[in-house]
Design a protein around this motif. Structure first.
Motif, PDB file in Angstrom:
ATOM      1  N   ARG A 157       0.538  -5.852 -11.766  1.00  5.58           N
ATOM      2  CA  ARG A 157      -0.342  -6.886 -11.201  1.00  5.58           C
ATOM      3  C   ARG A 157       0.255  -7.510  -9.939  1.00  5.58           C
ATOM      4  NH1 ARG A 157      -4.652  -5.801 -14.717  1.00  5.58           N
ATOM      5  NH2 ARG A 157      -3.855  -5.667 -16.840  1.00  5.58           N
ATOM      6  N   VAL A 158       1.537  -7.227  -9.655  1.00  9.01           N
ATOM      7  CA  VAL A 158       2.241  -7.872  -8.541  1.00  9.01           C
ATOM      8  C   VAL A 158       1.912  -7.141  -7.243  1.00  9.01           C
ATOM      9  CG1 VAL A 158       4.533  -8.400  -7.611  1.00  9.01           C
ATOM     10  CG2 VAL A 158       4.078  -8.649 -10.061  1.00  9.01           C
ATOM     11  N   PRO A 159       1.725  -7.862  -6.129  1.00  9.21           N
ATOM     12  CA  PRO A 159       1.456  -7.197  -4.843  1.00  9.21           C
ATOM     13  C   PRO A 159       2.552  -6.202  -4.485  1.00  9.21           C
ATOM     14  CG  PRO A 159       1.111  -9.575  -4.647  1.00  9.21           C
ATOM     15  CD  PRO A 159       1.714  -9.336  -5.998  1.00  9.21           C
ATOM     16  N   GLY A 160       2.143  -5.012  -4.036  1.00  6.36           N
ATOM     17  CA  GLY A 160       3.090  -4.013  -3.566  1.00  6.36           C
ATOM     18  C   GLY A 160       3.707  -3.157  -4.641  1.00  6.36           C
ATOM     19  N   ILE A 161       3.284  -3.308  -5.905  1.00 10.67           N
ATOM     20  CA  ILE A 161       3.881  -2.545  -7.002  1.00 10.67           C
ATOM     21  C   ILE A 161       2.839  -1.614  -7.610  1.00 10.67           C
ATOM     22  CG2 ILE A 161       4.774  -2.705  -9.355  1.00 10.67           C
ATOM     23  CD1 ILE A 161       6.380  -5.076  -8.561  1.00 10.67           C
ATOM     24  N   TYR A 785       6.294   1.355   6.328  1.00 14.60           N
ATOM     25  CA  TYR A 785       5.793   0.075   6.821  1.00 14.60           C
ATOM     26  C   TYR A 785       4.442  -0.223   6.173  1.00 14.60           C
ATOM     27  CZ  TYR A 785       3.305   3.261   9.989  1.00 14.60           C
ATOM     28  OH  TYR A 785       2.543   4.294  10.507  1.00 14.60           O
ATOM     29  N   GLY A 786       4.067  -1.477   6.228  1.00 19.12           N
ATOM     30  CA  GLY A 786       2.796  -1.864   5.632  1.00 19.12           C
ATOM     31  C   GLY A 786       2.603  -3.363   5.639  1.00 19.12           C
ATOM     32  N   PHE A 787       1.571  -3.798   4.939  1.00 19.46           N
ATOM     33  CA  PHE A 787       1.302  -5.234   4.819  1.00 19.46           C
ATOM     34  C   PHE A 787       0.720  -5.516   3.454  1.00 19.46           C
ATOM     35  CE2 PHE A 787      -2.706  -3.508   6.413  1.00 19.46           C
ATOM     36  CZ  PHE A 787      -3.662  -4.176   5.653  1.00 19.46           C
ATOM     37  N   ASN A 811      -4.846  -9.207  -4.955  1.00 19.19           N
ATOM     38  CA  ASN A 811      -3.888  -8.827  -3.922  1.00 19.19           C
ATOM     39  C   ASN A 811      -4.141  -7.394  -3.493  1.00 19.19           C
ATOM     40  OD1 ASN A 811      -2.032  -7.049  -5.698  1.00 19.19           O
ATOM     41  ND2 ASN A 811      -1.960  -9.019  -6.777  1.00 19.19           N
ATOM     42  N   TYR A 812      -3.777  -7.115  -2.247  1.00 21.39           N
ATOM     43  CA  TYR A 812      -3.955  -5.785  -1.662  1.00 21.39           C
ATOM     44  C   TYR A 812      -2.710  -5.444  -0.860  1.00 21.39           C
ATOM     45  CZ  TYR A 812      -5.335  -2.133   1.622  1.00 21.39           C
ATOM     46  OH  TYR A 812      -5.362  -0.987   2.373  1.00 21.39           O
ATOM     47  N   THR A 813      -2.259  -4.207  -0.980  1.00 25.73           N
ATOM     48  CA  THR A 813      -1.099  -3.739  -0.228  1.00 25.73           C
ATOM     49  C   THR A 813      -1.423  -2.410   0.425  1.00 25.73           C
ATOM     50  OG1 THR A 813       0.405  -4.801  -1.796  1.00 25.73           O
ATOM     51  CG2 THR A 813       1.346  -3.147  -0.325  1.00 25.73           C
ATOM     52  N   PHE A 814      -1.102  -2.332   1.708  1.00 26.20           N
ATOM     53  CA  PHE A 814      -1.220  -1.074   2.454  1.00 26.20           C
ATOM     54  C   PHE A 814       0.187  -0.595   2.794  1.00 26.20           C
ATOM     55  CE2 PHE A 814      -1.029   1.050   6.577  1.00 26.20           C
ATOM     56  CZ  PHE A 814      -1.856   2.135   6.357  1.00 26.20           C
ATOM     57  N   THR A 815       0.458   0.674   2.532  1.00 23.90           N
ATOM     58  CA  THR A 815       1.775   1.247   2.803  1.00 23.90           C
ATOM     59  C   THR A 815       1.613   2.607   3.459  1.00 23.90           C
ATOM     60  OG1 THR A 815       2.582   0.209   0.765  1.00 23.90           O
ATOM     61  CG2 THR A 815       4.017   1.811   1.801  1.00 23.90           C
ATOM     62  N   LYS A 816       2.457   2.867   4.447  1.00 31.74           N
ATOM     63  CA  LYS A 816       2.449   4.167   5.117  1.00 31.74           C
ATOM     64  C   LYS A 816       3.894   4.563   5.387  1.00 31.74           C
ATOM     65  CE  LYS A 816       0.272   6.725   8.923  1.00 31.74           C
ATOM     66  NZ  LYS A 816      -0.385   7.683   8.011  1.00 31.74           N
ATOM     67  N   LEU A 835       6.800   9.977   2.477  1.00 30.41           N
ATOM     68  CA  LEU A 835       7.808   9.830   1.436  1.00 30.41           C
ATOM     69  C   LEU A 835       7.129   9.862   0.071  1.00 30.41           C
ATOM     70  CD1 LEU A 835      10.855   9.138   0.907  1.00 30.41           C
ATOM     71  CD2 LEU A 835      10.118   6.761   0.734  1.00 30.41           C
ATOM     72  N   PRO A 836       7.632  10.680  -0.868  1.00 31.50           N
ATOM     73  CA  PRO A 836       7.040  10.669  -2.213  1.00 31.50           C
ATOM     74  C   PRO A 836       7.040   9.262  -2.809  1.00 31.50           C
ATOM     75  CG  PRO A 836       8.501  12.548  -1.966  1.00 31.50           C
ATOM     76  CD  PRO A 836       8.677  11.713  -0.731  1.00 31.50           C
ATOM     77  N   GLY A 837       5.919   8.901  -3.416  1.00 27.57           N
ATOM     78  CA  GLY A 837       5.776   7.582  -4.037  1.00 27.57           C
ATOM     79  C   GLY A 837       5.060   6.559  -3.186  1.00 27.57           C
ATOM     80  N   THR A 838       4.754   6.900  -1.928  1.00 29.60           N
ATOM     81  CA  THR A 838       4.123   5.933  -1.031  1.00 29.60           C
ATOM     82  C   THR A 838       2.611   5.951  -1.215  1.00 29.60           C
ATOM     83  OG1 THR A 838       5.889   6.329   0.573  1.00 29.60           O
ATOM     84  CG2 THR A 838       3.963   5.134   1.350  1.00 29.60           C
ATOM     85  N   ALA A 839       2.101   5.051  -2.021  1.00 29.65           N
ATOM     86  CA  ALA A 839       0.657   4.929  -2.227  1.00 29.65           C
ATOM     87  C   ALA A 839       0.069   4.127  -1.064  1.00 29.65           C
ATOM     88  CB  ALA A 839       0.358   4.232  -3.543  1.00 29.65           C
ATOM     89  N   PRO A 840      -0.887   4.679  -0.334  1.00 31.34           N
ATOM     90  CA  PRO A 840      -1.399   3.959   0.846  1.00 31.34           C
ATOM     91  C   PRO A 840      -2.166   2.685   0.509  1.00 31.34           C
ATOM     92  CG  PRO A 840      -2.678   5.949   0.434  1.00 31.34           C
ATOM     93  CD  PRO A 840      -1.516   5.999  -0.490  1.00 31.34           C
ATOM     94  N   HIS A 841      -2.828   2.653  -0.634  1.00 32.38           N
ATOM     95  CA  HIS A 841      -3.639   1.486  -0.979  1.00 32.38           C
ATOM     96  C   HIS A 841      -3.368   1.084  -2.427  1.00 32.38           C
ATOM     97  CE1 HIS A 841      -5.874   2.301   2.693  1.00 32.38           C
ATOM     98  NE2 HIS A 841      -6.046   3.543   2.272  1.00 32.38           N
TER      99      HIS A 841
END
Length: 940
Positions: A157-161, A785-787, A811-816, A835-841
């Motif tokens: 439930r935590v942002p970015g996880i 990187y992301g937000f 919460n929403y996290t974008f990662t690239k 990188l393995p494990g990098t979920a974009p959304h």
């Protein structure tokens, strides 16, 4: 050494002498008036200059080196009324003043009491607001908002996880797109060892969520934290001794539709203070018995020389699972006067995971072609394998995975002088995974003809003219596997006032850290054959069980088929030399066994300096020295133990950090940080072994040339807090990883490739066959990187009792990521790699409604597809598919001490799905169906 000791002694003597020059100390505790619960994260201010401090996890606070005089002390806590008291400080004395706060709803025209959930949110947000680094905090009351049975499910439930599942439960944690090995997990600040044999991952599904008081997710590090947490560190904080008697109990039961079975849960908490409140104690326990299962389909894809994609191996699997979790914890504190406190903590987690698996596998699949080189059919072999265990009180005819994690710590806090305090910790942790008497029985038939009746997304093969009496016994095996990891830890920290800006707060912290880790894996694997082959002539002539595919969650076209029954497998007296012959199979365990020792020595400096009443800066420097000693087996001719080989290594890392916090307004906080971190390779990945399992056509190799990964991190975060207990936040992050470690996988590994990579070893791959090969390798670098944005608050500004009862949490996290230095199976560098494990959304959203007695919430969790394992080329890359979970829960308070609750999870029947290369090529899909739970909770 003698000179160093003398210098340290002189330094502390000067501090103690200075402490006597007209100053004292103010200490105390901040708690809630109604519940007597401690309030961590409170801002406590003195009315001289910019003097303030923050209450710790138990609500305690202290001011060092306060000049003699009379002062006003003020406590500010979001969601509670401000409170002030007067205190007089004498030279060399400790003035104690405690605060009992009333929540902000207690006004002249209102008597409504703050709900438990808002109270928990207030504790979490006050701590988060006053943290010096970028952190997310979840309190136990917040965890109770969601139907999360274990810590892993609460963390998603935590942002970015995002979490990776095992048997439908969240297990492996990915923080901001970084794999579990790049993150750390602690219990009360002490590291939790891993019970898994070949990596450093901590199983987040092992610890029940109701055993934890709060969860801290540190997304940036300060120099007093362990540095091996590039993605972030998770600190699980257990309950501390309460300020008065507390009794709590939970009883519940539920239903698992996938196997039409029940689940049972119970928990208790008892805490109190004794001996005029100088001794505190809290005891807690949890029990969960869950009987369920899963329906699974797997496939391995390959390409022929004509460019046709086809399935070379496929499974249909039926799992029956029982998981029993037991957890007990105890915490004590002993106040030895005003200036000294000793804390003792213990926690023991024990999980039995019993599993029976029935696997139908079609492998060695060879396409048949027409004149146009188009595939017209398939030939291969078919196997039916039963997985179970012996029939005793522990295995109960199932594979038993006995996992235990225990942690014990002793900690002291000492006020040595009015300008110096010290704390220390000694801890011991141990993790163990034991799999005794695990049995497999495989019946197999070669030369079969198969029809392909499905699609690439739902692949199905049907055997032509199948006859169980023609399927003969292939192997019977039993293995006993044991993995153990222990860690002895010690910390010593000092803190003293040091400010270079007049009238502003400044603190210097310094200390040392020791971690002594040991890890061993000792597996044993034995194959058995009946002396009289007529004892087990074929699959059709023994006690068996048939699964027809009815209600199989991937579709009723998937028919697992006929298997030896688990009772029959368990009944075989394999140790009877008159009936069976047994022989150890070194290819299954010799290369896997190892022992590793890792010692980490660390020291740090940290300086906190307020520039003015809005701006503060933290600078730090950490030094970590790592020594590794690994011992593995030397294997010759695939199965002969030729001896052992030790590999030693040591390296030192210097890790600077800078963090800035700007309090733009009372409720607006801006943060920025530059930090450095590292990730050590997995023990097993460093070994110079080559593990060959010819029966599964798999090769795994170690890589003693692996380097540790180093990272540079930049973070910025803005947080707007609401007085009605809420938060709106947004931030950006950037990470540069050098020498990152990834798992290289080649699903088309040929005899030529093996000869090139391991010219000194006998080649096990027959000409023309393609095996699977995996190895850990270093990439050159990766940029991540992301937000992330987050909001949580009660909508109490809306008109009317009904509308104002709603609340939102989202919460929403974008990662690239962009990775360099990843090679394909031909040794050429691949472009545009992630990188393995990098979920974009990643998205969490929930809508709640509550009043004085009733509360309800519906919650959604979404994670986009991401690459999980790099193959030899784009066709071989494995992806973890998108996931969407929908959960719901509600509770009704029937009295001051009792409430009923109901929970439903995975209402979308979300499968665990992997695909290979493209999304239409299913590699795995595993279904679990929803789960329901009902119960009652008492709080006295």
């Amino acid at each position: 050494m003698k000179t160093l000791f003398t210098s340290v002694l002189v330094f502390f003597t000067m501090l103690l002498c200075q402490a006597q020059q007209g100053s004292g100390v103010i200490t105390g505790k901040v708690m809630e008036k109604i519940t007597k619960a401690s309030l961590p994260g409170a801002t406590v201010r003195l009315n001289i200059g910019n003097r303030y401090t923050i209450s710790d996890q138990t609500g305690d606070y202290e001011f060092l080196k306060v000049p003699v005089g009379t002062y006003t002390v003020e406590v500010v806590y979001m969601g509670y009324q401000l409170q002030r008291q007067t205190v007089t400080v004498a030279r060399g004395e400790n003035a104690t003043i405690n605060f009992s706060l009333e929540d902000a709803s207690h006004r002249m025209d209102q008597v409504e009491v703050m709900s438990d959930r808002v109270r928990g949110q207030a504790r979490a947000l006050n701590q988060q607001k006053n943290k010096s680094n970028i952190t997310n905090i979840i309190s136990s009351d917040q965890v109770g908002r969601f139907p999360d049975a274990n810590i892993g499910e609460a963390l998603r439930r935590v942002p970015g996880i995002t979490m990776q599942n095992d048997q439908g439960e969240a297990r492996n944690i990915i923080i901001r797109g970084l794999a579990p090995e790049l993150n750390s997990v602690m219990l009360n600040g002490d590291r939790i060892p891993s019970a898994e044999g070949d990596n450093r991952r901590v199983q987040m599904d092992l610890i029940p969520s109701d055993m934890i008081s709060s969860i801290e997710v540190n997304k940036t590090l300060t120099s007093d934290m362990d540095a091996d947490a590039i993605g972030g560190s998770v600190n699980l904080i257990t309950r501390a001794s309460p300020n008065g008697e507390r009794i709590s109990a939970t009883l519940s039961s539920g239903y698992n539709p996938i196997r039409d079975k029940a689940l049972y849960t119970g928990g208790f908490v008892y805490g109190n203070r004794f001996a005029k409140s100088t001794i505190g104690m809290v005891l807690s326990g949890s029990y969960n018995n869950n009987i369920y299962g899963s329906d699974n389909v797997e496939a391995v894809w390959a390409k022929d020389k004509f460019g046709n994609a086809f399935i070379e191996e496929t499974d249909i699997r039926k799992y029956d699972v029982q998981r029993i979790r037991r957890s007990v914890a105890a915490a004590f504190d002993f106040k030895l006067g005003q200036n000294h406190t000793i804390f003792a903590n213990a926690m023991y987690n024990w999980r039995d995971d019993r599993e029976n698996r029935y696997r139908m596998r079609i492998d060695d699949i060879e396409p048949q072609y027409n004149e146009g080189n188009q595939i017209t059919g398939y030939k291969g072999r078919i196997g039916f394998q039963t997985k179970g265990g012996i029939d005793n009180d522990r295995n109960k005819m199932a594979r038993l995975e006995d996992q235990r994690v225990q942690n014990y710590s002793l900690r002291g806090e000492h006020l040595l002088a009015s300008n110096l305090d010290m704390d220390w910790t000694v801890s011991y942790s141990k993790a163990r995974e034991y799999r005794p008497n695990e049995r497999y029985m495989l019946f197999r038939q070669s030369g079969r003809t198969f029809d392909f009746a499905g699609s690439s997304e739902f692949p199905v093969f049907n055997a032509v003219n199948f006859d169980a009496n023609a399927v003969s016994l292939n192997t019977i095996s039993e293995n006993n596997d044991l993995t153990e990891e222990s860690e002895l830890g010690a910390k010593l920290n000092f803190r003293l006032p040091l400010s270079v800006v007049a009238g502003q707060k400044g603190r210097l912290r310094f200390g040392g850290r020791l971690r002594v880790k040991d890890k061993d894996r000792n597996n044993m694997f034995t194959t058995y054959s009946p002396i009289n082959s007529a004892l087990i002539p074929n699959l059709g002539s023994i006690p068996n069980v048939f699964f027809d595919g009815k209600n199989f969650q991937a579709g009723e076209q998937y028919v697992p088929g006929l298997f030896a029954s688990r009772a029959y497998l368990a009944s075989l007296n394999l140790t009877n030399g008159k009936v069976f012959t047994g022989e150890e199979d070194p290819t299954e365990f010799l290369a896997l066994n190892y022992s590793a020792k890792e010692n980490i020595y660390a020291g740090y400096l940290r300086w906190d300096q307020d520039i003015n009443d809005k701006l503060s800066v933290i600078t730090g420097l950490r030094l970590e020295h790592t020594k590794i000693n690994y011992t593995g087996n030397i294997i010759e001719n695939e199965e002969d133990l030729a001896g052992t080989r030790s590999s030693k290594n040591s390296y030192t890392d210097l890790l600077p950090s800078v963090a800035v916090k700007y309090q733009a307004k009372e409720d607006l906080v801006l943060r920025g940080a530059f930090t450095t971190a590292l990730a050590r390779p997995n023990y097993y990945a460093l070994t110079p072994f080559v593990g060959i399992v010819a029966g599964d056509e798999q090769i795994t190799a170690g890589n003693p040339n692996l380097d540790a990964t180093n990272a540079y991190n930049l973070d910025f975060m803005a947080e707007q807090y609401f007085k009605s207990v809420g938060l709106l936040s947004g931030g950006v992050f950037y990470k540069r990883l050098n020498n990152f470690i990834y798992t290289y996988a080649d699903r088309a590994y040929t005899t030529e490739k093996f000869a090139n990579d391991f010219s000194d070893l006998a080649n096990p791959i027959p000409e023309g066959e393609q095996w699977a090969f995996t190895q850990s390798r270093n990439g050159e670098s990766v940029n991540v990187y992301g937000f992330e944005v987050a909001v949580q608050r009660q909508l109490d500004f809306l008109p009317g009792r009904f509308l104002s009862g709603f609340g939102v949490y989202a919460n929403y996290t974008f990662t690239k990521s962009k990775a360099k230095g990843v090679a394909n199976s031909d040794g050429e560098l691949r472009e545009d790699m992630t990188l393995p494990g990098t979920a974009p959304h990643m998205l969490n959203a929930s809508l709640s409604w509550e009043n004085k007695r009733f509360a309800a919430r519906i919650s959604a969790n979404y994670t986009a597809a991401y690459i999980d394992e790099l193959g030899g080329d784009a066709f071989g890359d494995a992806f973890y598919d998108k996931q969407f979970f929908l959960d719901a829960n509600a509770s009704f308070k029937v009295s001051k001490v009792a409430r009923f609750f109901a929970e439903a999870t995975n209402l979308t029947n979300q499968p665990l799905r992997y695909y290979q290369g493209v999304s239409s090529q299913t590699r795995q899909m595993e279904y679990y169906r929803p789960r329901y739970n009902f119960g009652v909770k008492f709080d006295f």
